[in-house]
Enzyme design. Sequence first.
Site, PDB file in Angstrom:
ATOM      1  N   SER A  10       0.848  -1.199   0.000  1.00  0.00           N
ATOM      2  CA  SER A  10       0.000   0.000   0.000  1.00  0.00           C
ATOM      3  C   SER A  10       0.878   1.242   0.000  1.00  0.00           C
ATOM      4  O   SER A  10       1.640   1.469   0.948  1.00  0.00           O
ATOM      5  CB  SER A  10      -0.890   0.007   1.243  1.00  0.00           C
ATOM      6  OG  SER A  10      -1.459   1.303   1.383  1.00  0.00           O
ATOM      7  N   MET A 139     -10.896  -6.574   5.753  1.00  0.00           N
ATOM      8  CA  MET A 139     -10.193  -5.530   6.505  1.00  0.00           C
ATOM      9  C   MET A 139      -9.869  -6.075   7.887  1.00  0.00           C
ATOM     10  O   MET A 139     -10.783  -6.440   8.641  1.00  0.00           O
ATOM     11  CB  MET A 139     -11.061  -4.276   6.667  1.00  0.00           C
ATOM     12  CG  MET A 139     -11.308  -3.424   5.449  1.00  0.00           C
ATOM     13  SD  MET A 139      -9.885  -2.669   4.651  1.00  0.00           S
ATOM     14  CE  MET A 139      -9.049  -1.819   5.951  1.00  0.00           C
ATOM     15  N   PHE A 145      -6.652   4.492   8.039  1.00  0.00           N
ATOM     16  CA  PHE A 145      -5.270   4.832   8.375  1.00  0.00           C
ATOM     17  C   PHE A 145      -4.365   3.609   8.260  1.00  0.00           C
ATOM     18  O   PHE A 145      -4.798   2.489   8.550  1.00  0.00           O
ATOM     19  CB  PHE A 145      -5.181   5.374   9.808  1.00  0.00           C
ATOM     20  CG  PHE A 145      -6.052   6.575  10.028  1.00  0.00           C
ATOM     21  CD1 PHE A 145      -5.626   7.845   9.645  1.00  0.00           C
ATOM     22  CD2 PHE A 145      -7.316   6.433  10.569  1.00  0.00           C
ATOM     23  CE1 PHE A 145      -6.446   8.948   9.814  1.00  0.00           C
ATOM     24  CE2 PHE A 145      -8.153   7.536  10.747  1.00  0.00           C
ATOM     25  CZ  PHE A 145      -7.711   8.796  10.360  1.00  0.00           C
ATOM     26  N   GLY A 203       1.238  -1.901   4.089  1.00  0.00           N
ATOM     27  CA  GLY A 203       1.811  -0.566   3.949  1.00  0.00           C
ATOM     28  C   GLY A 203       3.049  -0.428   4.816  1.00  0.00           C
ATOM     29  O   GLY A 203       4.183  -0.435   4.346  1.00  0.00           O
TER      30      GLY A 203
HETATM   31  C1  DX5 Z   1      -6.371   1.298   5.667  1.00  0.00           C
HETATM   32  C2  DX5 Z   1      -5.896   0.905   4.312  1.00  0.00           C
HETATM   33  C3  DX5 Z   1      -4.733  -0.014   4.271  1.00  0.00           C
HETATM   34  C4  DX5 Z   1      -3.476   0.547   4.889  1.00  0.00           C
HETATM   35  C5  DX5 Z   1      -2.733  -0.619   5.467  1.00  0.00           C
HETATM   36  O1  DX5 Z   1      -7.632   1.880   5.547  1.00  0.00           O
HETATM   37  O2  DX5 Z   1      -6.927   0.273   3.585  1.00  0.00           O
HETATM   38  O3  DX5 Z   1      -4.471  -0.428   2.928  1.00  0.00           O
HETATM   39  O4  DX5 Z   1      -2.639   1.194   3.974  1.00  0.00           O
HETATM   40  O5  DX5 Z   1      -1.653  -0.118   6.186  1.00  0.00           O
HETATM   41  P1  DX5 Z   1      -0.835  -1.049   7.175  1.00  0.00           P
HETATM   42  O6  DX5 Z   1      -0.285  -2.191   6.361  1.00  0.00           O
HETATM   43  O7  DX5 Z   1       0.211  -0.143   7.699  1.00  0.00           O
HETATM   44  O8  DX5 Z   1      -1.788  -1.536   8.233  1.00  0.00           O
END
Ligand code: DX5
Length: 229
Positions: A10, A139, A145, A203
């Site tokens: 991400s 999710m 975030f 991410g």
């Molecule tokens: C959150 C996003 C994710 C986020 C994941 O709403 O959908 O894609 O970038 O970030 P990490 O891997 O740091 O949890």
Amino acid sequence: MPHNVLISPSILSADFAALGQAVRDIDAAGADMIHIDVMDNHYVPNLTIGPMVVKALRKHTTKPFDVHLMVSPVDALIPMFLDAGADYITVHPDAGPHLHRSLQSIRDGGAKAGIVLNPGAPVEQLDPVIDLCDQVMVMSVNPGFGGQSFIPSQLDKIAAIRARIDAHVAKGGQDILLQVDGGVNPTTAQDCIRAGATSLVAGSAVFKGAGTYAENIAALRGQNVSRVA
Ligand code: DX5
Ligand code: ZN
């Protein structure tokens, strides 16, 4: 090296002043897809990337763009992201107004369609639209975030969706990627894979992990992270 779990870094965790370079770097590091988080400060309390930025990034890689739409209402934006070069477009069933139509319009536009279930959403939301899904995303944090902690209760949901996809394929239905998004690191990645995930979004673990991007991606696949001199 052969591997069977797809990694979709991400770019939410990348340097937003150098997104083109970030996309080129994760492409070179072995990313299978590029995950792009679109947030509207309405469906989620954050504001990120629009179709113009996606279009500008398109020339930096040939890898598929995995566009995660956290926007409400979603339908009017789908053609813009199709035009911008999205390969996968994933929508939240409660972003509305018409989930079935949203998925149809993604496929009619030539992209792969996905739904994404928030931590509080029931697995049954997949059932009426499974024929229209190329990807289902779980999710494992609440959307909005990067950098949040993985919610372990979502592992049972991943397993339940795995069973639904396998049953669907056994009846002659299309195969469906089972993706997990949020708090995925080398430890939780293995839990997700064991539960049946075939695609992982990450991410922080890619962009802020301990190693190079290639090492961080390999670690998510469960491979050795030993540095090649
Ligand atoms: C959150 C996003 C994710 C986020 C994941 O709403 O959908 O894609 O970038 O970030 P990490 O891997 O740091 O949890
Ligand atoms: Zn996402």
